[in-house]
Structures are given as structure tokens and as C-alpha cells.
Write a protein that holds these residues in place. Structure first.
Motif, PDB file in Angstrom:
ATOM      1  N   HIS A  60       0.860  -1.186   0.000  1.00 13.52           N
ATOM      2  CA  HIS A  60       0.000   0.000   0.000  1.00 13.52           C
ATOM      3  C   HIS A  60       0.893   1.232   0.000  1.00 13.52           C
ATOM      4  CE1 HIS A  60      -3.248   2.738   0.712  1.00 13.52           C
ATOM      5  NE2 HIS A  60      -2.832   3.056   1.935  1.00 13.52           N
ATOM      6  N   HIS A  61       0.646   2.162  -0.931  1.00 12.35           N
ATOM      7  CA  HIS A  61       1.510   3.332  -1.104  1.00 12.35           C
ATOM      8  C   HIS A  61       0.680   4.615  -1.100  1.00 12.35           C
ATOM      9  CE1 HIS A  61       4.416   0.294  -2.303  1.00 12.35           C
ATOM     10  NE2 HIS A  61       3.536  -0.140  -3.181  1.00 12.35           N
ATOM     11  N   VAL A  62       1.186   5.618  -0.392  1.00 12.57           N
ATOM     12  CA  VAL A  62       0.486   6.903  -0.274  1.00 12.57           C
ATOM     13  C   VAL A  62       1.491   8.033  -0.425  1.00 12.57           C
ATOM     14  CG1 VAL A  62      -0.874   8.398   1.242  1.00 12.57           C
ATOM     15  CG2 VAL A  62      -1.249   5.936   1.287  1.00 12.57           C
ATOM     16  N   LEU A  63       1.112   9.067  -1.172  1.00 13.96           N
ATOM     17  CA  LEU A  63       1.887  10.296  -1.274  1.00 13.96           C
ATOM     18  C   LEU A  63       1.146  11.407  -0.553  1.00 13.96           C
ATOM     19  CD1 LEU A  63       3.240  10.520  -4.940  1.00 13.96           C
ATOM     20  CD2 LEU A  63       4.588  10.363  -2.847  1.00 13.96           C
ATOM     21  N   ARG A  64       1.843  12.086   0.333  1.00 16.48           N
ATOM     22  CA  ARG A  64       1.233  13.183   1.081  1.00 16.48           C
ATOM     23  C   ARG A  64       2.015  14.454   0.827  1.00 16.48           C
ATOM     24  NH1 ARG A  64       0.478  11.748   7.166  1.00 16.48           N
ATOM     25  NH2 ARG A  64      -1.172  13.312   6.983  1.00 16.48           N
ATOM     26  N   SER A  65       1.316  15.515   0.419  1.00 21.28           N
ATOM     27  CA  SER A  65       1.973  16.785   0.145  1.00 21.28           C
ATOM     28  C   SER A  65       2.104  17.584   1.429  1.00 21.28           C
ATOM     29  CB  SER A  65       1.182  17.588  -0.887  1.00 21.28           C
ATOM     30  OG  SER A  65       1.148  16.923  -2.129  1.00 21.28           O
ATOM     31  N   HIS A  66       3.202  18.330   1.528  1.00 23.00           N
ATOM     32  CA  HIS A  66       3.450  19.200   2.675  1.00 23.00           C
ATOM     33  C   HIS A  66       3.603  20.632   2.155  1.00 23.00           C
ATOM     34  CE1 HIS A  66       4.045  15.996   5.682  1.00 23.00           C
ATOM     35  NE2 HIS A  66       4.420  15.302   4.625  1.00 23.00           N
ATOM     36  N   PHE A  67       2.494  21.277   1.867  1.00 27.36           N
ATOM     37  CA  PHE A  67       2.530  22.632   1.345  1.00 27.36           C
ATOM     38  C   PHE A  67       2.857  23.615   2.452  1.00 27.36           C
ATOM     39  CE2 PHE A  67       1.697  25.918  -1.586  1.00 27.36           C
ATOM     40  CZ  PHE A  67       1.081  26.938  -0.901  1.00 27.36           C
ATOM     41  N   LYS A  68       3.793  24.486   2.193  1.00 25.60           N
ATOM     42  CA  LYS A  68       4.189  25.492   3.170  1.00 25.60           C
ATOM     43  C   LYS A  68       3.813  26.877   2.653  1.00 25.60           C
ATOM     44  CE  LYS A  68       8.152  22.765   4.804  1.00 25.60           C
ATOM     45  NZ  LYS A  68       9.615  22.730   4.991  1.00 25.60           N
ATOM     46  N   LEU A  69       3.287  27.714   3.552  1.00 24.99           N
ATOM     47  CA  LEU A  69       2.854  29.048   3.150  1.00 24.99           C
ATOM     48  C   LEU A  69       4.023  29.912   2.702  1.00 24.99           C
ATOM     49  CD1 LEU A  69       0.199  29.807   5.930  1.00 24.99           C
ATOM     50  CD2 LEU A  69      -0.205  29.035   3.583  1.00 24.99           C
ATOM     51  N   THR A  70       5.235  29.558   3.119  1.00 23.06           N
ATOM     52  CA  THR A  70       6.392  30.352   2.726  1.00 23.06           C
ATOM     53  C   THR A  70       6.855  30.034   1.301  1.00 23.06           C
ATOM     54  OG1 THR A  70       7.803  28.683   3.753  1.00 23.06           O
ATOM     55  CG2 THR A  70       7.224  30.587   5.089  1.00 23.06           C
ATOM     56  N   HIS A  71       6.320  28.959   0.715  1.00 19.18           N
ATOM     57  CA  HIS A  71       6.692  28.606  -0.644  1.00 19.18           C
ATOM     58  C   HIS A  71       5.891  29.422  -1.659  1.00 19.18           C
ATOM     59  CE1 HIS A  71       8.401  24.342   0.370  1.00 19.18           C
ATOM     60  NE2 HIS A  71       9.102  25.334   0.869  1.00 19.18           N
ATOM     61  N   SER A  72       6.454  29.632  -2.806  1.00 17.61           N
ATOM     62  CA  SER A  72       5.722  30.256  -3.900  1.00 17.61           C
ATOM     63  C   SER A  72       4.631  29.303  -4.362  1.00 17.61           C
ATOM     64  CB  SER A  72       6.670  30.558  -5.076  1.00 17.61           C
ATOM     65  OG  SER A  72       5.938  30.871  -6.235  1.00 17.61           O
ATOM     66  N   VAL A  73       3.482  29.850  -4.755  1.00 21.47           N
ATOM     67  CA  VAL A  73       2.386  28.995  -5.230  1.00 21.47           C
ATOM     68  C   VAL A  73       2.753  28.320  -6.539  1.00 21.47           C
ATOM     69  CG1 VAL A  73       0.597  30.350  -4.075  1.00 21.47           C
ATOM     70  CG2 VAL A  73       1.309  30.976  -6.394  1.00 21.47           C
ATOM     71  N   LEU A  74       3.769  28.825  -7.223  1.00 21.93           N
ATOM     72  CA  LEU A  74       4.196  28.223  -8.479  1.00 21.93           C
ATOM     73  C   LEU A  74       5.216  27.113  -8.262  1.00 21.93           C
ATOM     74  CD1 LEU A  74       4.607  31.429 -10.689  1.00 21.93           C
ATOM     75  CD2 LEU A  74       2.643  29.887 -10.548  1.00 21.93           C
ATOM     76  N   ARG A  75       5.686  26.967  -7.048  1.00 23.54           N
ATOM     77  CA  ARG A  75       6.688  25.957  -6.757  1.00 23.54           C
ATOM     78  C   ARG A  75       6.021  24.653  -6.364  1.00 23.54           C
ATOM     79  NH1 ARG A  75      11.318  26.250  -1.999  1.00 23.54           N
ATOM     80  NH2 ARG A  75      12.079  24.112  -2.225  1.00 23.54           N
ATOM     81  N   GLU A  76       6.422  23.562  -6.991  1.00 18.67           N
ATOM     82  CA  GLU A  76       5.864  22.259  -6.663  1.00 18.67           C
ATOM     83  C   GLU A  76       6.322  21.852  -5.265  1.00 18.67           C
ATOM     84  OE1 GLU A  76       5.821  17.698  -8.453  1.00 18.67           O
ATOM     85  OE2 GLU A  76       6.967  19.288  -9.422  1.00 18.67           O
ATOM     86  N   PRO A  77       5.381  21.467  -4.376  1.00 14.06           N
ATOM     87  CA  PRO A  77       5.767  21.166  -2.998  1.00 14.06           C
ATOM     88  C   PRO A  77       6.430  19.799  -2.888  1.00 14.06           C
ATOM     89  CG  PRO A  77       3.425  20.756  -3.314  1.00 14.06           C
ATOM     90  CD  PRO A  77       3.935  21.370  -4.606  1.00 14.06           C
ATOM     91  N   GLU A  78       7.194  19.653  -1.822  1.00  9.90           N
ATOM     92  CA  GLU A  78       7.766  18.345  -1.528  1.00  9.90           C
ATOM     93  C   GLU A  78       6.653  17.388  -1.119  1.00  9.90           C
ATOM     94  OE1 GLU A  78       8.978  19.009   3.132  1.00  9.90           O
ATOM     95  OE2 GLU A  78      10.273  19.823   1.564  1.00  9.90           O
ATOM     96  N   GLN A  79       6.907  16.096  -1.256  1.00 11.42           N
ATOM     97  CA  GLN A  79       5.916  15.090  -0.912  1.00 11.42           C
ATOM     98  C   GLN A  79       6.540  14.027  -0.029  1.00 11.42           C
ATOM     99  OE1 GLN A  79       4.671  13.980  -4.957  1.00 11.42           O
ATOM    100  NE2 GLN A  79       2.680  14.855  -4.527  1.00 11.42           N
ATOM    101  N   GLU A  80       5.749  13.523   0.889  1.00 10.73           N
ATOM    102  CA  GLU A  80       6.194  12.407   1.722  1.00 10.73           C
ATOM    103  C   GLU A  80       5.624  11.127   1.142  1.00 10.73           C
ATOM    104  OE1 GLU A  80       6.276  11.030   6.398  1.00 10.73           O
ATOM    105  OE2 GLU A  80       4.561  12.150   5.641  1.00 10.73           O
ATOM    106  N   ASN A  81       6.501  10.195   0.830  1.00 12.49           N
ATOM    107  CA  ASN A  81       6.068   8.895   0.345  1.00 12.49           C
ATOM    108  C   ASN A  81       6.016   7.923   1.520  1.00 12.49           C
ATOM    109  OD1 ASN A  81       5.609   6.868  -1.948  1.00 12.49           O
ATOM    110  ND2 ASN A  81       7.289   5.944  -0.813  1.00 12.49           N
ATOM    111  N   ILE A  82       4.879   7.265   1.672  1.00 11.46           N
ATOM    112  CA  ILE A  82       4.702   6.262   2.722  1.00 11.46           C
ATOM    113  C   ILE A  82       4.325   4.950   2.049  1.00 11.46           C
ATOM    114  CG2 ILE A  82       3.442   5.623   4.805  1.00 11.46           C
ATOM    115  CD1 ILE A  82       2.806   8.597   5.189  1.00 11.46           C
TER     116      ILE A  82
END
Length: 215
Positions: A60-82
Motif C-alpha cells: 500500500h503506497h500513499v503520497l502526502r503533500s506538505h505545502f508550506k505558506l512560505t513557498h511560492s504557489v508556483l513551486r511544486e511542494p515536496e511530498q512524503e512517500n509512505i
């Protein structure tokens, strides 16, 4: 499985990026290949911990995004793979942080971690629920804004009020659900299973509960 074979999997993953850059791989094909090759790497790492007669039963695989308000909205956020892998005798939990444009390596560069739990040490598999407080708060804020400025929002006012109410109801009536796999080991944090609507999650939970009944 040897370290040389693990490095070979990493080399295959790194080789996908130049192919995308020169157009040999479309974005859709690249993402598909990247996912498959990364999971191959994870399976190879797990096999280094498995016994010779042990087999992977379900995943079972899940990707979770960690959007930060300090990032630009045009920047793709990092993701946690579980990733969860259940074998005949163990449950493996693999986590890593996937950065945009950076090949997954399953090492310290992407904060990779792997936890192995013997199935015989699993004490319970319980479904947990939590009301979506954030979603309800956002819905209330939208509805409140629309009510305060209702006279100035002749067209969008009713729509915003309705949208806010729907947000509140959605957060209240459709809570976040996950499963906690607790072990018999003292002071051990439970393993969390997210995205319960996925077929792979249902299969994983069914397998773990079946194993528990046999103990």
C-alpha cells in the motif's frame, strides 16, 4: 540482494531524468516509470531484510503533500512517500521525502527510513476518525465573510454562503479516517494506514486482521 544491485536500481532511476529532458519520455510516461522503478528499489531494500522463503504478500503506497505558506504557489511542494509492505511474517514501513526534480534514492538524501515489525507483535488494528477542523474553519470563514459583505456581493454573496456551509458540512459529516496498527512493544508508535478508500489499503487491513486472528 547486494549493495551493487541496490545501486543499480538507483542508477536506473537517475537515468530517467535525462530521458525526460530530451523528450525520450513524456511527462506521463516519466511519472509512471519513476513510480515503478522507485518501488523496485524499495522492494530490493526489503528483500535484504527478508528470509529466503519469505514473500511480499501485499503493498500500500500513499503520497502526502506538505505545502508550506512560505513557498511560492508556483513551486511544486515536496511530498512524503509512505509505503507499506506486508510479507508472510513482517510488516515494513518505508518513508521518504520526495523533492521536485531530485531522483529518489532511499537513503539519507531523501530522509529515508525503514521500520520492520513482526506480524506476531501486532496487538490491534483500529480505525480512527477525526473531524476536519481546518476545513470547517475555512468554510465558516468564507460564509462569515459573505454574510458581512453580503450587500456588496450581489451575485457572489449567496454562492459564497452556500460554499461555506458546504465546507462546514463536509468537514463534519466526512471526517478523516485512518487505521492505527499498534504493536505489543512498549513505547512503540503505531503504524498509520492512510487513504482507506484505496483497494490496496483495504487489502492490507484485511490481511493484518486475518493474521491477528490466527495468532
Amino acid at each position: 540482494m547486494t549493495n551493487e544491485e541496490i545501486d543499480a536500481h538507483r542508477a536506473v532511476i537517475r537515468g530517467l531524468y535525462p530521458k525526460r529532458a530530451i523528450g525520450d519520455l513524456t511527462e506521463k510516461k516519466f511519472q509512471h516509470e519513476l513510480t515503478d522503478r522507485t518501488l523496485d528499489l524499495y522492494r530490493a531494500l526489503i528483500r535484504m531484510k527478508m528470509k529466503k522463503d519469505e514473500h511480499i504478500v501485499c503493498e500500500h503506497h500513499v503520497l502526502r503533500s506538505h505545502f508550506k505558506l512560505t513557498h511560492s504557489v508556483l513551486r511544486e511542494p515536496e511530498q512524503e512517500n509512505i509505503s507499506l509492505f506486508a510479507t508472510d511474517s513482517s510488516l515494513f514501513l518505508l518513508k521518504s521525502i520526495l523533492m521536485p526534480g531530485k531522483p529518489p534514492s532511499a537513503d539519507k538524501d531523501d530522509k529515508f527510513s525503514m521500520k520492520q515489525v513482526p506480524l506476531q507483535s501486532i496487538g490491534s488494528v483500529r480505525v480512527r476518525r477525526q473531524i476536519r477542523i481546518g476545513e470547517m474553519g475555512m468554510g465558516a470563514a468564507i460564509a462569515g465573510f459573505a454574510v458581512v459583505f453580503y450587500s456588496h456581493l450581489s451575485i457572489t454573496g449567496p454562492f459564497m454562503v452556500g460554499l461555506g456551509i458546504l465546507g462546514i458540512l463536509h468537514g463534519l459529516l466526512l471526517p478523516t479516517r485512518w487505521v492505527e496498527v499498534e504493536t505489543l512493544e512498549p513505547a512503540s508508535e503505531p503504524i498509520l494506514i492512510h487513504a482507506l478508500r484505496k483497494k490496496s489499503a483495504r487489502g492490507m487491513i484485511k490481511f493484518l486482521r486475518k493474521k491477528m486472528r490466527r495468532q
